[in-house]
Design a protein around this motif. Structure first.
Motif, short mmCIF file in Angstrom:
data_model
loop_
_atom_site.label_atom_id
_atom_site.label_comp_id
_atom_site.label_asym_id
_atom_site.label_seq_id
_atom_site.Cartn_x
_atom_site.Cartn_y
_atom_site.Cartn_z
N ALA A 40 28.01 -6.08 -51.33
CA ALA A 40 26.82 -5.52 -51.95
C ALA A 40 26.98 -4.00 -51.93
O ALA A 40 27.53 -3.44 -50.97
N TYR A 41 26.51 -3.34 -52.98
CA TYR A 41 26.67 -1.89 -53.11
C TYR A 41 25.33 -1.23 -53.37
O TYR A 41 24.51 -1.75 -54.14
N TYR A 42 25.14 -0.08 -52.74
CA TYR A 42 23.98 0.76 -53.04
C TYR A 42 24.51 2.11 -53.52
O TYR A 42 25.33 2.74 -52.85
N PHE A 43 24.04 2.55 -54.67
CA PHE A 43 24.46 3.82 -55.27
C PHE A 43 23.34 4.82 -55.04
O PHE A 43 22.29 4.74 -55.67
N GLN A 44 23.57 5.76 -54.15
CA GLN A 44 22.57 6.78 -53.81
C GLN A 44 22.76 7.93 -54.79
O GLN A 44 23.72 8.67 -54.70
N THR A 45 21.82 8.04 -55.76
CA THR A 45 21.98 9.03 -56.83
C THR A 45 20.81 10.00 -56.93
O THR A 45 20.72 10.74 -57.89
N PHE A 46 19.92 10.03 -55.97
CA PHE A 46 18.78 10.95 -56.06
C PHE A 46 19.01 12.24 -55.29
O PHE A 46 18.22 13.17 -55.39
N SER A 47 20.07 12.32 -54.51
CA SER A 47 20.39 13.53 -53.75
C SER A 47 21.87 13.49 -53.40
O SER A 47 22.45 12.41 -53.27
N LYS A 48 22.47 14.67 -53.23
CA LYS A 48 23.88 14.74 -52.86
C LYS A 48 24.02 15.11 -51.39
O LYS A 48 23.10 15.68 -50.80
N ALA A 49 25.18 14.79 -50.81
CA ALA A 49 25.41 15.02 -49.38
C ALA A 49 26.89 15.22 -49.12
O ALA A 49 27.73 14.90 -49.96
N THR A 50 27.21 15.72 -47.93
CA THR A 50 28.60 15.80 -47.50
C THR A 50 29.10 14.40 -47.20
O THR A 50 28.32 13.45 -47.09
N GLN A 51 30.40 14.27 -47.00
CA GLN A 51 30.97 12.96 -46.69
C GLN A 51 30.42 12.44 -45.35
O GLN A 51 30.09 11.27 -45.23
N GLU A 52 30.30 13.30 -44.35
CA GLU A 52 29.77 12.88 -43.05
C GLU A 52 28.32 12.44 -43.16
O GLU A 52 27.93 11.43 -42.58
N GLN A 53 27.51 13.17 -43.92
CA GLN A 53 26.13 12.75 -44.14
C GLN A 53 26.08 11.41 -44.86
O GLN A 53 25.21 10.57 -44.59
N GLY A 54 27.01 11.21 -45.81
CA GLY A 54 27.09 9.93 -46.51
C GLY A 54 27.39 8.77 -45.57
O GLY A 54 26.80 7.69 -45.68
N LEU A 55 28.31 9.00 -44.63
CA LEU A 55 28.61 7.97 -43.62
C LEU A 55 27.36 7.60 -42.83
O LEU A 55 27.07 6.42 -42.61
N LEU A 56 26.61 8.61 -42.40
CA LEU A 56 25.39 8.38 -41.62
C LEU A 56 24.32 7.68 -42.45
O LEU A 56 23.64 6.78 -41.97
N PHE A 57 24.19 8.11 -43.70
CA PHE A 57 23.21 7.49 -44.59
C PHE A 57 23.49 6.00 -44.76
O PHE A 57 22.60 5.16 -44.60
N CYS A 58 24.74 5.66 -45.06
CA CYS A 58 25.11 4.26 -45.25
C CYS A 58 24.95 3.47 -43.95
O CYS A 58 24.46 2.33 -43.97
N LYS A 59 25.35 4.06 -42.83
CA LYS A 59 25.21 3.39 -41.54
C LYS A 59 23.75 3.04 -41.27
O LYS A 59 23.44 1.97 -40.75
N ASN A 60 22.85 3.92 -41.66
CA ASN A 60 21.42 3.67 -41.45
C ASN A 60 20.92 2.51 -42.30
O ASN A 60 19.88 1.93 -42.01
N LEU A 61 21.66 2.16 -43.34
CA LEU A 61 21.32 1.00 -44.17
C LEU A 61 22.10 -0.24 -43.74
O LEU A 61 22.12 -1.23 -44.45
N ASP A 62 22.76 -0.17 -42.57
CA ASP A 62 23.65 -1.25 -42.10
C ASP A 62 24.77 -1.50 -43.10
O ASP A 62 25.18 -2.63 -43.35
N MET A 63 25.28 -0.41 -43.68
CA MET A 63 26.38 -0.46 -44.64
C MET A 63 27.38 0.62 -44.26
O MET A 63 27.19 1.33 -43.27
N GLY A 64 28.45 0.75 -45.01
CA GLY A 64 29.42 1.82 -44.82
C GLY A 64 29.74 2.44 -46.16
O GLY A 64 29.42 1.86 -47.21
N LEU A 65 30.37 3.62 -46.15
CA LEU A 65 30.84 4.17 -47.42
C LEU A 65 31.86 3.21 -48.03
O LEU A 65 32.59 2.52 -47.33
N VAL A 66 31.89 3.16 -49.33
CA VAL A 66 32.71 2.18 -50.06
C VAL A 66 34.20 2.32 -49.77
O VAL A 66 34.72 3.42 -49.58
N SER A 67 34.87 1.19 -49.73
CA SER A 67 36.34 1.08 -49.65
C SER A 67 36.78 0.30 -50.89
O SER A 67 36.37 -0.85 -51.06
N ILE A 68 37.58 0.91 -51.74
CA ILE A 68 37.95 0.31 -53.02
C ILE A 68 39.31 -0.36 -52.88
O ILE A 68 40.31 0.31 -52.67
#
Length: 169
Positions: A40-68
């Motif tokens: 399952a994928y969530y595309f966060q498009t309402f605000s931008k962030a650093t890669q580290e902030q992205g990791l934390l954001f996804c972790k808070n959703l019980d997800m991780g940054l995408v691995s393709i």
């Protein structure tokens, strides 16, 4: 396929590049989830962030940054992004990182088994992997980037995920 994540209790979101925790939220916000394969994928498009902030954001959703991990997944992500934002001006973080000469997915620990590097990539600029539109053939390609750059975020989680409870700490 589109579904929804319903956040229960308090939630965290990105505002102006910073993680913001909301203690009281009126109602239950829904976040759209898109499915491909077993993920399952969530595309966060309402605000931008650093890669580290992205990791934390996804972790808070019980997800991780995408691995393709395949061309098919890369194409799915490209097509989905194109339905959400103007892709010609939108870059997204992945969990791709470089250690020495090895590229790997931070969320899985696996080395890259598939790549879609842009022309002249990977370059010497940065150790994080962003995805962007390849103007030469209208597809999604990969670039090295400075991890402190502000990009949109793609979170990836278990394809059976329908709801998530952000960490309340």
């Amino acid at each position: 396929m589109l579904a929804k994540i319903i956040l229960l209790g308090c939630c965290t979101f990105l505002a102006n590049g910073a993680l913001v925790k909301i203690e009281e939220f009126g109602g239950e916000p829904e976040l759209p989830l898109y499915y491909f394969g077993e993920s399952a994928y969530y595309f966060q498009t309402f605000s931008k962030a650093t890669q580290e902030q992205g990791l934390l954001f996804c972790k808070n959703l019980d997800m991780g940054l995408v691995s393709i991990e395949s061309k098919q997944e890369n194409d799915f992500l490209f097509n989905t992004i194109g339905s959400l934002v103007d892709y010609t001006t939108s870059d997204f973080w992945t969990s791709g990182l470089r250690s020495g000469d090895i590229w790997y997915w931070e969320t899985t620990g696996k080395p890259f088994s598939f790549t879609r590097w842009s022309k002249n990539e990977p370059s010497d600029n940065g150790t994080c992997l962003e995805v962007t539109q390849d103007s030469s053939d209208i597809s999604m390609s990969w670039n090295r980037a400075d991890c402190t750059k502000n990009n949109y975020i793609i979170c990836e989680g278990d394809g059976n995920q329908t709801t998530t409870k952000p960490d309340s700490s």
